[in-house]
Enzyme design. Structure first.
Site, PDB file in Angstrom:
ATOM      1  CB  SER A  86      -2.629  -0.263  -2.615  1.00  0.00           C
ATOM      2  OG  SER A  86      -3.499   0.335  -1.681  1.00  0.00           O
TER       3      SER A  86
ATOM      4  CG  HIS B 122       0.510   6.382  -0.017  1.00  0.00           C
ATOM      5  ND1 HIS B 122      -0.259   7.525   0.038  1.00  0.00           N
ATOM      6  CD2 HIS B 122      -0.098   5.490   0.802  1.00  0.00           C
ATOM      7  CE1 HIS B 122      -1.290   7.341   0.864  1.00  0.00           C
ATOM      8  NE2 HIS B 122      -1.218   6.107   1.337  1.00  0.00           N
TER       9      HIS B 122
ATOM     10  CG  HIS C 220      -1.624   1.294   1.433  1.00  0.00           C
ATOM     11  ND1 HIS C 220      -2.674   1.721   0.628  1.00  0.00           N
ATOM     12  CD2 HIS C 220      -1.438   2.294   2.335  1.00  0.00           C
ATOM     13  CE1 HIS C 220      -3.089   2.896   1.030  1.00  0.00           C
ATOM     14  NE2 HIS C 220      -2.355   3.280   2.059  1.00  0.00           N
TER      15      HIS C 220
ATOM     16  CD  GLU D  41      -4.695   6.752   2.280  1.00  0.00           C
ATOM     17  OE1 GLU D  41      -4.796   5.808   1.478  1.00  0.00           O
ATOM     18  OE2 GLU D  41      -3.694   6.931   3.006  1.00  0.00           O
TER      19      GLU D  41
HETATM   20 FE   LIG Z   1      -2.456   5.238   2.806  1.00  0.00          FE
END
Ligand SMILES: [Fe+2]
Length: 323
Positions: free
Chosen positions: A236, A161, A156, A217
């Site tokens: 992700s 990111h 993730h 996010e």
């Molecule tokens: Fe995150």
């Protein structure tokens, strides 16, 4: 179901827990790593990435996650992410060394990954962003359970990111988030009564957490051929990245700051509501606006609800070192 995963920040209100029965192997499996448990017990937040501890199962988890996401990224991810993945030269087969990631990342935007042992209190998390450091989880989910993980892992954080941090405009918006947290701590320090100060901070942290959630996010971006994903929770997530773009029941609206800061969210299911930005300059402008609203008191009484702001988040703002 493949679920939403947050950053190492506490704003997810998720706290990893582990029992002694989990400690069967000395590798870096999420919620089952003795190395991480020892670091936490010793109070070590910033750690090294003990690369030799990754087991073949850990690498296999990375390989499977990466391979199944590739076609979905091609189809649903925004162009800046795709360019970022290319720039970072991530190995599809092996968990990346963070020092290699940083070697490619730093010259582009000044950002670097910074390995952490887990939960990072909110102010510290945002302050890292202000200093172009990204608190990065080093553990990885089990290879046999790829779909649902309520806490972040290295897939993730690094595959979801970090490719975004290669983009200059996106990076500036992240730094601006960090500056907002500084402003909040400064404003709180000027409030005399402890109850008033706590009420103020609880509201401001909740507003920031919501805005971060609906942008960094789970954000969507308008493109010439429809909406694309730039939010890392989506980037992700094998199931949710497609759901976010394809599912007719998902509400997708242009991002309105006043809506996002008052909108609660839940982390354990696909998001029913997503917000769209036009560009990262647009996003930067909204973070700017967030700070202006903070200064005029508009964030002092946002709608109650999720996420929960815990004691450690509050303390991190109250005891912030404001340099
Ligand atoms: Fe995150």
């Amino acid at each position: 179901m493949d679920g939403a995963i947050m950053s190492s920040s506490s704003v997810s209100s998720f706290r990893p827990s582990m029992t002694t029965t989990d400690l069967t192997t000395n590798d870096l499996t999420t919620s089952a790593s003795p190395f991480i448990e020892q670091a936490r017990c010793a109070g070590e937040l910033y750690i090294e990435q003990p690369y030799e501890l990754y087991s073949e199962e850990n690498h296999q988890a990375w390989r499977k996650l990466y391979a199944r996401m590739l076609p979905r990224w091609d189809r649903y991810a925004n162009e800046h992410f795709l360019k970022g993945i290319h720039s970072l030269c991530l190995d599809p087969d092996r968990i990346p060394h963070l020092e290699d990631v940083n070697r490619f990342l730093k010259p582009l935007t000044g950002f670097q990954t910074k390995a952490v042992s887990g939960y990072v209190p909110a102010f510290i998390f945002f302050d890292c962003l202000r200093n172009r450091a990204f608190p990065t989880t080093i553990t990885i989910r089990r290879a046999g359970k790829l779909d649902y993980l309520p806490e972040p892992d290295i897939f993730h954080d690094v595959a979801g990111h970090v490719p975004m941090h290669t983009d200059k405009h996106f990076a500036e918006a992240l730094v601006r988030f960090g500056e907002c947290a500084h402003t909040a701590a400064e404003m709180a320090a000027g409030i005399r009564g402890p109850d008033t100060r706590t009420h103020y901070l609880t509201s401001v942290i909740r507003a920031m957490a919501r805005f971060f959630w609906f942008t960094i996010e789970f954000g969507l971006m308008r493109g010439c051929d429809g909406f694309k994903v730039y939010g890392s929770g989506l980037l992700s997530s094998y199931g949710e990245i497609a759901h976010a773009i394809e599912a007719p029941e998902v509400q997708r609206y242009p991002l309105q700051l006043e809506w996002a800061i008052n909108q609660g969210f839940e982390i354990h299911h696909y998001q029913p509501l997503l917000f769209i930005v036009d560009s990262f300059d647009h996003l930067f402008g909204l973070v700017d606006q967030l700070e202006r609203w903070m200064k005029t008191g508009k964030l002092s009484n946002v709608a109650p609800g999720e996420p929960v702001v815990n004691e450690e988040d509050l303390k991190s703002f109250l005891h912030a070192e404001l340099s």
